[in-house]
Design a protein around this motif. Structure first.
Motif, PDB file in Angstrom:
ATOM      1  N   SER A  19       0.817  -1.213   0.000  1.00 16.00           N
ATOM      2  CA  SER A  19       0.000   0.000   0.000  1.00 16.00           C
ATOM      3  C   SER A  19       0.850   1.263   0.000  1.00 16.00           C
ATOM      4  CB  SER A  19      -0.917   0.006   1.223  1.00 16.00           C
ATOM      5  OG  SER A  19      -0.142   0.052   2.395  1.00 16.00           O
ATOM      6  N   SER A  20       2.167   1.110  -0.031  1.00 17.97           N
ATOM      7  CA  SER A  20       3.001   2.292  -0.050  1.00 17.97           C
ATOM      8  C   SER A  20       3.830   2.316  -1.318  1.00 17.97           C
ATOM      9  CB  SER A  20       3.890   2.361   1.186  1.00 17.97           C
ATOM     10  OG  SER A  20       4.584   1.163   1.376  1.00 17.97           O
ATOM     11  N   VAL A  21       4.238   3.509  -1.697  1.00 17.06           N
ATOM     12  CA  VAL A  21       4.930   3.707  -2.960  1.00 17.06           C
ATOM     13  C   VAL A  21       6.392   3.325  -2.855  1.00 17.06           C
ATOM     14  CG1 VAL A  21       5.585   5.426  -4.677  1.00 17.06           C
ATOM     15  CG2 VAL A  21       3.329   5.493  -3.651  1.00 17.06           C
ATOM     16  N   GLY A  22       7.053   3.732  -1.799  1.00 13.49           N
ATOM     17  CA  GLY A  22       8.477   3.444  -1.676  1.00 13.49           C
ATOM     18  C   GLY A  22       8.922   3.606  -0.249  1.00 13.49           C
ATOM     19  N   ALA A  35      -1.200   9.320  -1.482  1.00 17.13           N
ATOM     20  CA  ALA A  35      -1.391  10.770  -1.335  1.00 17.13           C
ATOM     21  C   ALA A  35      -0.084  11.526  -1.565  1.00 17.13           C
ATOM     22  CB  ALA A  35      -1.956  11.091   0.047  1.00 17.13           C
ATOM     23  N   ASP A  36       1.032  10.966  -1.084  1.00 16.68           N
ATOM     24  CA  ASP A  36       2.335  11.609  -1.293  1.00 16.68           C
ATOM     25  C   ASP A  36       2.689  11.636  -2.776  1.00 16.68           C
ATOM     26  OD1 ASP A  36       3.052  11.962   1.542  1.00 16.68           O
ATOM     27  OD2 ASP A  36       3.303   9.789   1.585  1.00 16.68           O
ATOM     28  N   ALA A  37       2.514  10.499  -3.435  1.00 18.51           N
ATOM     29  CA  ALA A  37       2.840  10.419  -4.864  1.00 18.51           C
ATOM     30  C   ALA A  37       1.930  11.326  -5.686  1.00 18.51           C
ATOM     31  CB  ALA A  37       2.724   8.970  -5.337  1.00 18.51           C
ATOM     32  N   THR A  38       0.650  11.294  -5.391  1.00 16.92           N
ATOM     33  CA  THR A  38      -0.305  12.119  -6.126  1.00 16.92           C
ATOM     34  C   THR A  38       0.014  13.600  -5.950  1.00 16.92           C
ATOM     35  OG1 THR A  38      -2.018  10.434  -5.928  1.00 16.92           O
ATOM     36  CG2 THR A  38      -2.761  12.680  -6.392  1.00 16.92           C
ATOM     37  N   PHE A  39       0.392  13.986  -4.745  1.00 19.39           N
ATOM     38  CA  PHE A  39       0.756  15.376  -4.469  1.00 19.39           C
ATOM     39  C   PHE A  39       1.883  15.821  -5.406  1.00 19.39           C
ATOM     40  CE2 PHE A  39       3.609  18.183  -1.857  1.00 19.39           C
ATOM     41  CZ  PHE A  39       2.846  19.326  -1.961  1.00 19.39           C
ATOM     42  N   SER A  40       2.959  15.056  -5.466  1.00 16.63           N
ATOM     43  CA  SER A  40       4.078  15.444  -6.329  1.00 16.63           C
ATOM     44  C   SER A  40       3.702  15.386  -7.804  1.00 16.63           C
ATOM     45  CB  SER A  40       5.290  14.540  -6.061  1.00 16.63           C
ATOM     46  OG  SER A  40       5.842  14.819  -4.796  1.00 16.63           O
ATOM     47  N   TYR A  87      11.861  13.007  -4.998  1.00 18.40           N
ATOM     48  CA  TYR A  87      11.003  12.058  -4.287  1.00 18.40           C
ATOM     49  C   TYR A  87      10.423  11.040  -5.263  1.00 18.40           C
ATOM     50  CZ  TYR A  87      10.970  15.216  -0.211  1.00 18.40           C
ATOM     51  OH  TYR A  87      11.305  15.995   0.858  1.00 18.40           O
ATOM     52  N   LEU A  88       9.866  11.520  -6.374  1.00 20.77           N
ATOM     53  CA  LEU A  88       9.246  10.609  -7.331  1.00 20.77           C
ATOM     54  C   LEU A  88      10.257   9.585  -7.847  1.00 20.77           C
ATOM     55  CD1 LEU A  88       6.942  13.035  -9.342  1.00 20.77           C
ATOM     56  CD2 LEU A  88       6.219  11.240  -7.759  1.00 20.77           C
ATOM     57  N   ARG A  89      11.449  10.044  -8.204  1.00 23.21           N
ATOM     58  CA  ARG A  89      12.467   9.108  -8.699  1.00 23.21           C
ATOM     59  C   ARG A  89      12.834   8.090  -7.622  1.00 23.21           C
ATOM     60  NH1 ARG A  89      14.055  13.800 -11.596  1.00 23.21           N
ATOM     61  NH2 ARG A  89      15.427  14.511  -9.926  1.00 23.21           N
ATOM     62  N   MET A 144      -4.131  21.692  -2.337  1.00 23.77           N
ATOM     63  CA  MET A 144      -3.443  20.442  -2.654  1.00 23.77           C
ATOM     64  C   MET A 144      -2.444  20.089  -1.550  1.00 23.77           C
ATOM     65  SD  MET A 144      -2.809  21.232  -6.714  1.00 23.77           S
ATOM     66  CE  MET A 144      -1.571  19.982  -6.970  1.00 23.77           C
ATOM     67  N   ALA A 145      -1.725  21.092  -1.068  1.00 22.57           N
ATOM     68  CA  ALA A 145      -0.727  20.858  -0.022  1.00 22.57           C
ATOM     69  C   ALA A 145      -1.390  20.456   1.300  1.00 22.57           C
ATOM     70  CB  ALA A 145       0.139  22.108   0.156  1.00 22.57           C
ATOM     71  N   LYS A 146      -2.515  21.067   1.621  1.00 23.74           N
ATOM     72  CA  LYS A 146      -3.240  20.695   2.844  1.00 23.74           C
ATOM     73  C   LYS A 146      -3.712  19.244   2.764  1.00 23.74           C
ATOM     74  CE  LYS A 146      -4.794  25.278   4.287  1.00 23.74           C
ATOM     75  NZ  LYS A 146      -5.945  26.201   4.422  1.00 23.74           N
ATOM     76  N   ASN A 147      -4.166  18.838   1.613  1.00 18.19           N
ATOM     77  CA  ASN A 147      -4.598  17.454   1.416  1.00 18.19           C
ATOM     78  C   ASN A 147      -3.415  16.498   1.598  1.00 18.19           C
ATOM     79  OD1 ASN A 147      -6.656  15.471   0.595  1.00 18.19           O
ATOM     80  ND2 ASN A 147      -5.319  15.216  -1.184  1.00 18.19           N
ATOM     81  N   ALA A 148      -2.257  16.873   1.059  1.00 19.13           N
ATOM     82  CA  ALA A 148      -1.065  16.035   1.192  1.00 19.13           C
ATOM     83  C   ALA A 148      -0.637  15.927   2.656  1.00 19.13           C
ATOM     84  CB  ALA A 148       0.079  16.597   0.351  1.00 19.13           C
ATOM     85  N   GLN A 149      -0.731  17.015   3.379  1.00 19.82           N
ATOM     86  CA  GLN A 149      -0.381  16.969   4.800  1.00 19.82           C
ATOM     87  C   GLN A 149      -1.346  16.081   5.582  1.00 19.82           C
ATOM     88  OE1 GLN A 149       0.217  20.920   6.547  1.00 19.82           O
ATOM     89  NE2 GLN A 149       2.346  20.258   6.709  1.00 19.82           N
ATOM     90  N   ALA A 150      -2.608  16.140   5.234  1.00 20.20           N
ATOM     91  CA  ALA A 150      -3.616  15.371   5.962  1.00 20.20           C
ATOM     92  C   ALA A 150      -3.558  13.878   5.638  1.00 20.20           C
ATOM     93  CB  ALA A 150      -5.014  15.906   5.642  1.00 20.20           C
ATOM     94  N   LYS A 151      -3.249  13.540   4.395  1.00 18.47           N
ATOM     95  CA  LYS A 151      -3.349  12.142   3.966  1.00 18.47           C
ATOM     96  C   LYS A 151      -2.009  11.465   3.694  1.00 18.47           C
ATOM     97  CE  LYS A 151      -7.912  12.870   1.973  1.00 18.47           C
ATOM     98  NZ  LYS A 151      -8.714  12.902   0.761  1.00 18.47           N
ATOM     99  N   GLY A 152      -0.941  12.247   3.576  1.00 23.27           N
ATOM    100  CA  GLY A 152       0.367  11.671   3.257  1.00 23.27           C
ATOM    101  C   GLY A 152       1.036  11.038   4.468  1.00 23.27           C
ATOM    102  N   GLU A 153       2.099  10.274   4.180  1.00 19.02           N
ATOM    103  CA  GLU A 153       2.877   9.618   5.228  1.00 19.02           C
ATOM    104  C   GLU A 153       4.355   9.986   5.178  1.00 19.02           C
ATOM    105  OE1 GLU A 153       2.348   5.387   4.932  1.00 19.02           O
ATOM    106  OE2 GLU A 153       0.211   5.508   5.412  1.00 19.02           O
ATOM    107  N   HIS A 154       4.839  10.336   4.006  1.00 21.88           N
ATOM    108  CA  HIS A 154       6.264  10.604   3.811  1.00 21.88           C
ATOM    109  C   HIS A 154       6.639  11.916   4.507  1.00 21.88           C
ATOM    110  CE1 HIS A 154       9.814  11.913   1.380  1.00 21.88           C
ATOM    111  NE2 HIS A 154      10.143  10.645   1.582  1.00 21.88           N
ATOM    112  N   ILE A 155       7.583  11.852   5.408  1.00 18.48           N
ATOM    113  CA  ILE A 155       7.951  13.019   6.217  1.00 18.48           C
ATOM    114  C   ILE A 155       8.406  14.188   5.344  1.00 18.48           C
ATOM    115  CG2 ILE A 155       9.592  13.886   7.931  1.00 18.48           C
ATOM    116  CD1 ILE A 155       9.451  11.027   9.193  1.00 18.48           C
ATOM    117  N   GLY A 156       9.273  13.925   4.385  1.00 22.28           N
ATOM    118  CA  GLY A 156       9.777  14.994   3.517  1.00 22.28           C
ATOM    119  C   GLY A 156       8.685  15.635   2.686  1.00 22.28           C
ATOM    120  N   SER A 157       7.818  14.802   2.145  1.00 24.17           N
ATOM    121  CA  SER A 157       6.722  15.311   1.323  1.00 24.17           C
ATOM    122  C   SER A 157       5.755  16.154   2.155  1.00 24.17           C
ATOM    123  CB  SER A 157       5.994  14.133   0.660  1.00 24.17           C
ATOM    124  OG  SER A 157       5.045  14.587  -0.259  1.00 24.17           O
TER     125      SER A 157
END
Length: 181
Positions: A19-22, A35-40, A87-89, A144-157
């Motif tokens: 369920s995670s990208v990387g 959510a992290d991947a979609t954000f970027s 991040y994407l790479r 978009m950034a607020k959504n990424a903060q709420a749903k993302g997991e990657h600390i850097g993102s």
């Protein structure tokens, strides 16, 4: 564009079998999620469009405020594109191409009509239209950034999303103050 983007992300998740990208690169950092991947994947074209109109404003406007805002936002967003591309790479996801025509249809993006109106405007009309268009565009970026903060997991993102919220809200406040004066 949005459906295609979701299919790409979901396909990568399925290939990874999780369920995670990387992973966090062994640093103990949480893996990135959808959510992290979609954000970027969405913010990179969004930023490219901002930079496109900012560069035009730096050439076209005679208003010092407009030129300064355009320079500030273009510089910040170019660095953020590099960070999101990294991040994407690292998540083995292809960085979005620079297809302006395809991105006009993505949520939060300026339309072809918006860009054409900016090209046609001159003088104070241009400056006012640029600031209004930029404000709408930046507000969608903040969302978009607020959504990424709420749903993302990657600390850097998530940290980058927080930085975008702060910096773009600051620019929005400056534009609002300028428009009132």
């Amino acid at each position: 564009m949005r459906a295609r983007l979701l299919i790409i992300v979901l396909g990568l998740l399925a290939l990874a079998g999780c369920s995670s990208v990387g992973g966090g690169g062994g640093s103990g950092e949480p893996a990135a999620n959808e959510a992290d991947a979609t954000f970027s994947l969405q913010m990179i074209p969004h930023h490219r469009q901002t930079i496109q109109i900012a560069k035009a404003a730096m050439e076209k406007s005679k208003d010092e405020f407009v030129v300064n805002v355009a320079e500030k936002i273009a510089t910040a967003e170019a660095g953020e594109i590099e960070q999101m591309s990294t991040y994407l790479r690292s998540w083995n996801i292809q960085v979005p191409g620079d297809d302006a025509n395809a991105t006009h249809k993505m949520a939060g993006m300026m339309t072809v009509k918006d860009v054409e109106a900016l090209k046609a405007a001159t003088g104070k009309q241009y400056d006012d239209l640029f600031l209004a268009t930029l404000s709408r565009h930046l507000r969608s970026g903040v969302d978009m950034a607020k959504n990424a903060q709420a749903k993302g997991e990657h600390i850097g993102s998530k940290a980058l999303a927080g930085k975008i919220i702060v910096s773009q809200t600051e620019v929005l406040d400056q534009i609002a103050a300028k428009q009132k004066s």
